[in-house]
Design an enzyme around this catalytic site. Structure first.
Site, PDB file in Angstrom:
ATOM      1  N   CYS A 113       0.845  -1.205   0.000  1.00  0.00           N
ATOM      2  CA  CYS A 113       0.000   0.000   0.000  1.00  0.00           C
ATOM      3  C   CYS A 113       0.879   1.253   0.000  1.00  0.00           C
ATOM      4  CB  CYS A 113      -0.929  -0.034   1.212  1.00  0.00           C
ATOM      5  SG  CYS A 113      -2.164   1.266   1.229  1.00  0.00           S
ATOM      6  N   CYS A 114       1.916   1.257   0.846  1.00  0.00           N
ATOM      7  CA  CYS A 114       2.836   2.407   0.871  1.00  0.00           C
ATOM      8  C   CYS A 114       3.578   2.543  -0.451  1.00  0.00           C
ATOM      9  CB  CYS A 114       3.852   2.265   2.008  1.00  0.00           C
ATOM     10  SG  CYS A 114       3.264   2.835   3.610  1.00  0.00           S
ATOM     11  N   CYS A 196      -1.265   8.456   7.434  1.00  0.00           N
ATOM     12  CA  CYS A 196      -2.610   8.193   6.931  1.00  0.00           C
ATOM     13  C   CYS A 196      -3.558   7.850   8.084  1.00  0.00           C
ATOM     14  CB  CYS A 196      -2.573   7.012   5.965  1.00  0.00           C
ATOM     15  SG  CYS A 196      -1.619   7.306   4.482  1.00  0.00           S
ATOM     16  N   CYS A 199      -3.498   4.191   9.353  1.00  0.00           N
ATOM     17  CA  CYS A 199      -2.281   3.619   9.954  1.00  0.00           C
ATOM     18  C   CYS A 199      -1.689   4.498  11.051  1.00  0.00           C
ATOM     19  CB  CYS A 199      -1.232   3.393   8.872  1.00  0.00           C
ATOM     20  SG  CYS A 199      -1.789   2.308   7.557  1.00  0.00           S
ATOM     21  N   CYS A 222       7.837   4.147   5.793  1.00  0.00           N
ATOM     22  CA  CYS A 222       7.029   3.853   4.618  1.00  0.00           C
ATOM     23  C   CYS A 222       7.882   3.565   3.390  1.00  0.00           C
ATOM     24  CB  CYS A 222       6.056   4.984   4.337  1.00  0.00           C
ATOM     25  SG  CYS A 222       6.742   6.602   4.556  1.00  0.00           S
TER      26      CYS A 222
HETATM   27  S1  SF4 Z   1       0.448   4.631   5.630  1.00  0.00           S
HETATM   28 FE1  SF4 Z   1      -1.124   3.020   5.517  1.00  0.00          FE
HETATM   29  S2  SF4 Z   1      -2.817   3.789   4.249  1.00  0.00           S
HETATM   30 FE2  SF4 Z   1      -1.009   5.142   3.983  1.00  0.00          FE
HETATM   31  S3  SF4 Z   1      -0.053   4.407   2.160  1.00  0.00           S
HETATM   32 FE3  SF4 Z   1       0.970   3.371   3.872  1.00  0.00          FE
HETATM   33  S4  SF4 Z   1      -0.164   1.466   4.268  1.00  0.00           S
HETATM   34 FE4  SF4 Z   1      -1.401   2.755   2.875  1.00  0.00          FE
END
Ligand code: SF4
Length: 240
Positions: A113-114, A196, A199, A222
């Site tokens: 996701c990151c 985010c 998270c 991240c």
């Molecule tokens: S912090 Fe969480 S929601 Fe944001 S990009 Fe990374 S995994 Fe995705």
């Protein structure tokens, strides 16, 4: 450019944040930009930069999952400093990500996701720059301990500038209060580090300041700040 970094790296360690920023602006002109997620450290940098150069470049990777307080702060920054924040987005909207990778990817594979929402957009943005400026501090995480004020970013292939690498959290907050700099209101609700919504949580008394990021996953970064530990080299002048 790597040679240029080696020339100044050691000297730069004794520079103030103002000197580091002035060097970066002078050396790279319009090909350098501040990268920020608008945490307390980022706000210090933005304020210092605004006193050196009115038209400095500032960008953010907008994951589209940020807190409303963060979006609100971005509006206040644009008004106060009279600049336009350059916003970079993932190639996938949140809806497209869900269609392609399934619901709530951040719970199953936060690294992916990151990568989709932060690392790839950042890489795209850095492709148009010769240097980027960040507000990381050495005492934030183990990975960040190796940060120099000026170093070569091997992951993204450009110069990385960290003007407040040697600052403490206390110095950051002193600067914000003394200069009346706006900051994210979540900091006053036990969110020392803000990312985010999915998270990030508030930290409890006694917890590490970054304990609220990706809680329960063991993840601490991240993927934006990968730092090769480099021995500081003497510049030719310094060696002479
Ligand atoms: S912090 Fe969480 S929601 Fe944001 S990009 Fe990374 S995994 Fe995705």
């Amino acid at each position: 450019m790597k040679d240029r970094v080696a020339e100044v790296q050691l000297t730069a360690e004794s520079w103030s944040p103002q000197q580091v920023l002035a060097w970066a602006f002078e050396t790279f002109g319009n090909a350098v930009a501040i990268s920020s997620a608008f945490g307390a450290e980022g706000m210090v940098l933005i304020d210092i930069a605004s006193r050196l150069r009115k038209d400095f470049r500032l960008f953010t990777v907008d994951t589209e999952f940020l807190f409303s307080e963060t979006y609100n702060l971005m509006d206040r920054i644009e008004q106060k400093y009279e600049i336009k924040i350059e916003r970079v987005f993932s190639l996938l909207s949140p809806e497209e990500q869900e269609r392609v990778h399934g619901a709530a990817l951040w719970t199953r594979d936060p690294d992916q996701c990151c990568n989709l929402r932060k690392v790839e957009p950042l890489r795209r943005k850095l492709g148009e720059l010769r240097a980027w400026i960040t507000s990381i501090r050495r005492d934030q995480t183990l990975i960040r301990e190796g940060a120099r004020k000026v170093h070569w970013d091997a992951k993204f292939g450009l110069v990385k500038v960290n003007p407040i690498a040697d600052w403490t959290s206390k110095q950051v907050w002193r600067y914000l209060h003394e200069h009346d700099v706006p900051y994210n209101s979540l900091h006053d609700q036990n969110y020392p580090s803000i990312g985010c919504t999915h998270c990030t949580r508030a930290v409890r008394p006694g917890e590490d300041p970054r304990a609220g990021r990706w809680p329960g996953t063991g993840k601490t970064e991240c993927g934006l700040h990968v730092i090769e530990i480099q021995p500081l080299r003497q510049s030719p002048e310094a060696e002479a």
